[in-house]
Design an enzyme around this catalytic site. Structure first.
Site, PDB file in Angstrom:
ATOM      1  N   ARG A  37       0.830  -1.214   0.000  1.00 43.33           N
ATOM      2  CA  ARG A  37       0.000   0.000   0.000  1.00 43.33           C
ATOM      3  C   ARG A  37       0.864   1.264   0.000  1.00 43.33           C
ATOM      4  O   ARG A  37       0.441   2.306  -0.506  1.00 43.33           O
ATOM      5  CB  ARG A  37      -0.966  -0.008   1.195  1.00 43.33           C
ATOM      6  CG  ARG A  37      -2.050   1.085   1.126  1.00 43.33           C
ATOM      7  CD  ARG A  37      -3.144   0.831   2.149  1.00 43.33           C
ATOM      8  NE  ARG A  37      -4.267   1.767   2.043  1.00 43.33           N
ATOM      9  CZ  ARG A  37      -4.447   2.830   2.816  1.00 43.33           C
ATOM     10  NH1 ARG A  37      -3.579   3.098   3.774  1.00 43.33           N
ATOM     11  NH2 ARG A  37      -5.496   3.622   2.648  1.00 43.33           N
ATOM     12  N   ILE A  48      -7.676   7.334  -1.469  1.00 45.06           N
ATOM     13  CA  ILE A  48      -7.480   5.882  -1.465  1.00 45.06           C
ATOM     14  C   ILE A  48      -8.265   5.388  -0.250  1.00 45.06           C
ATOM     15  O   ILE A  48      -8.148   5.941   0.843  1.00 45.06           O
ATOM     16  CB  ILE A  48      -5.976   5.508  -1.406  1.00 45.06           C
ATOM     17  CG1 ILE A  48      -5.789   3.987  -1.258  1.00 45.06           C
ATOM     18  CG2 ILE A  48      -5.209   6.240  -0.328  1.00 45.06           C
ATOM     19  CD1 ILE A  48      -4.304   3.537  -1.389  1.00 45.06           C
ATOM     20  N   SER A  49      -9.111   4.386  -0.457  1.00 42.72           N
ATOM     21  CA  SER A  49     -10.024   3.961   0.604  1.00 42.72           C
ATOM     22  C   SER A  49      -9.279   3.364   1.797  1.00 42.72           C
ATOM     23  O   SER A  49      -8.135   2.945   1.692  1.00 42.72           O
ATOM     24  CB  SER A  49     -11.001   2.914   0.074  1.00 42.72           C
ATOM     25  OG  SER A  49     -11.584   3.346  -1.121  1.00 42.72           O
ATOM     26  N   GLN A  50     -10.024   3.309   2.892  1.00 46.97           N
ATOM     27  CA  GLN A  50      -9.531   2.694   4.121  1.00 46.97           C
ATOM     28  C   GLN A  50      -9.302   1.189   3.867  1.00 46.97           C
ATOM     29  O   GLN A  50     -10.160   0.540   3.268  1.00 46.97           O
ATOM     30  CB  GLN A  50     -10.623   2.913   5.160  1.00 46.97           C
ATOM     31  CG  GLN A  50     -10.376   2.313   6.491  1.00 46.97           C
ATOM     32  CD  GLN A  50     -11.658   2.339   7.328  1.00 46.97           C
ATOM     33  OE1 GLN A  50     -12.680   2.896   6.918  1.00 46.97           O
ATOM     34  NE2 GLN A  50     -11.586   1.734   8.488  1.00 46.97           N
ATOM     35  N   PRO A  51      -8.169   0.636   4.293  1.00 42.83           N
ATOM     36  CA  PRO A  51      -7.892  -0.780   4.036  1.00 42.83           C
ATOM     37  C   PRO A  51      -9.025  -1.734   4.457  1.00 42.83           C
ATOM     38  O   PRO A  51      -9.345  -2.666   3.724  1.00 42.83           O
ATOM     39  CB  PRO A  51      -6.632  -1.050   4.855  1.00 42.83           C
ATOM     40  CG  PRO A  51      -5.947   0.269   4.909  1.00 42.83           C
ATOM     41  CD  PRO A  51      -7.037   1.302   4.934  1.00 42.83           C
TER      42      PRO A  51
END
Ligand code: SAH
Length: 216
Positions: free
Chosen positions: A36, A62-65
Site C-alpha cells: 500500500r 485511497i479507501s480505508q484498508p
C-alpha cells in the site's frame, strides 16, 4: 526510495483486518502482498498501514484498508472471474482484486489518476489490470459483461444499465446514497429472474460524477 515499513506494522495491519471480521484467507493474503505504501502520496508512506483513508491527487482518496478488504470479501471472487471496477483512484483496490481473479478492467474519470495508476500497476507487475480513462456511468459496450462489478465512488442510485452488465449469477457492490454524507454499501446479485439487493454497512466515499473530468 523509502524503506518498507517494518514487519510489526504490517502484522498489526493484518490483525486489525482480522479483528474487524475479515476471515477469507485469500483476501488477507492479497492485503498482505500488495504494498500500500506504493499507492499513497510519498508524504503519507509512514501512514500507509494505518486503517484510514488518505488523500491522493485530484482531490480524491485511497479507501480505508478495512473497506477495501470488506468489499473484496463480499465480492466472493473466483480465479476465472472478469471484474469491472469503477473509480481507479490510486489503483490499490484494482491491485488487490487482480490477485484474486483473472482480469480487472478499472475505469477512472481523471486522466492524471488513470495514467499514474496504469504506470504504477505496470511497474509493480499487476499485468492483469487494464486501466481505462472513461466514465463509469457509460461503460463502453465493447467491454462486454462482467462476473463482478465494484464501484468505489458513491452513487445516488445504481443505474439499471450498470446492473445489466452483470453476467447471470454476477455480483455488484457499490456505495449508494447522498454524495456528501453517509452511504450504504449495497450488494446486488443477478438471479435468473432479476436482481437481489442486500444492504451491508455504512460507508463514506467520494462522489461518482458523470463524464470524463475536464481538469487534468
Ligand atoms: N479505488 C480507489 C479509490 C477510489 S476514490 C483506490 O483504490 O485508490 C474514487 C475514484 O472514483 C476517484 O478517483 C474518482 O475520480 C473516481 N470516479 C468518480 N466518478 C467516476 C466515474 N463516473 N467514472 C470513473 N471514475 C469515477
Amino acid at each position: 526510495m523509502a524503506v518498507n515499513p517494518d514487519p510489526p506494522e504490517k502484522m498489526k495491519f493484518q490483525l486489525t483486518l482480522r479483528r474487524r471480521g475479515i476471515s477469507d484467507l485469500s483476501v488477507l493474503r492479497a492485503m498482505e502482498e500488495v504494498p500500500r505504501e506504493d499507492f499513497v502520496e510519498p508524504s503519507d508512506r509512514d501512514d500507509a498501514y494505518r486503517d484510514s483513508a488518505l488523500g491522493i491527487a485530484c482531490g480524491q482518496t485511497i479507501s480505508q484498508p478495512f473497506v477495501v478488504a470488506y468489499m473484496t470479501e463480499q465480492l466472493q471472487l473466483r480465479k476465472d472471474h472478469r471484474v469491472l471496477e469503477i473509480g481507479t483512484g490510486s489503483g490499490y483496490q484494482a491491485a488487490i482484486l487482480s490477485r484474486l481473479c483473472r482480469l480487472v478492467l478499472t475505469i477512472e474519470r481523471y486522466r492524471t489518476l488513470a495514467d499514474s495508476a496504469r504506470k504504477r500497476l505496470e511497474k509493480l507487475g499487476y499485468y492483469n489490470v487494464e486501466v481505462l480513462l472513461g466514465d463509469g456511468f457509460d461503460v463502453p459496450t465493447g467491454a462486454g459483461d462482467f462476473d463482478r462489478i465494484i464501484v468505489t465512488a458513491a452513487m445516488e442510485q445504481i443505474p439499471d444499465k450498470l446492473m445489466e452488465r452483470l453476467e447471470p449469477g454476477g455480483v455488484l457492490i457499490a456505495p449508494v446514497g447522498p454524495h456528501h454524507g453517509t452511504q450504504t454499501l449495497v450488494r446486488v446479485t443477478r438471479t435468473e429472474t432479476g436482481f437481489d439487493r442486500k444492504d451491508l454497512v455504512d460507508v463514506r466515499f467520494v462522489p461518482a460524477l458523470s463524464g470524463i473530468a475536464r481538469e487534468l
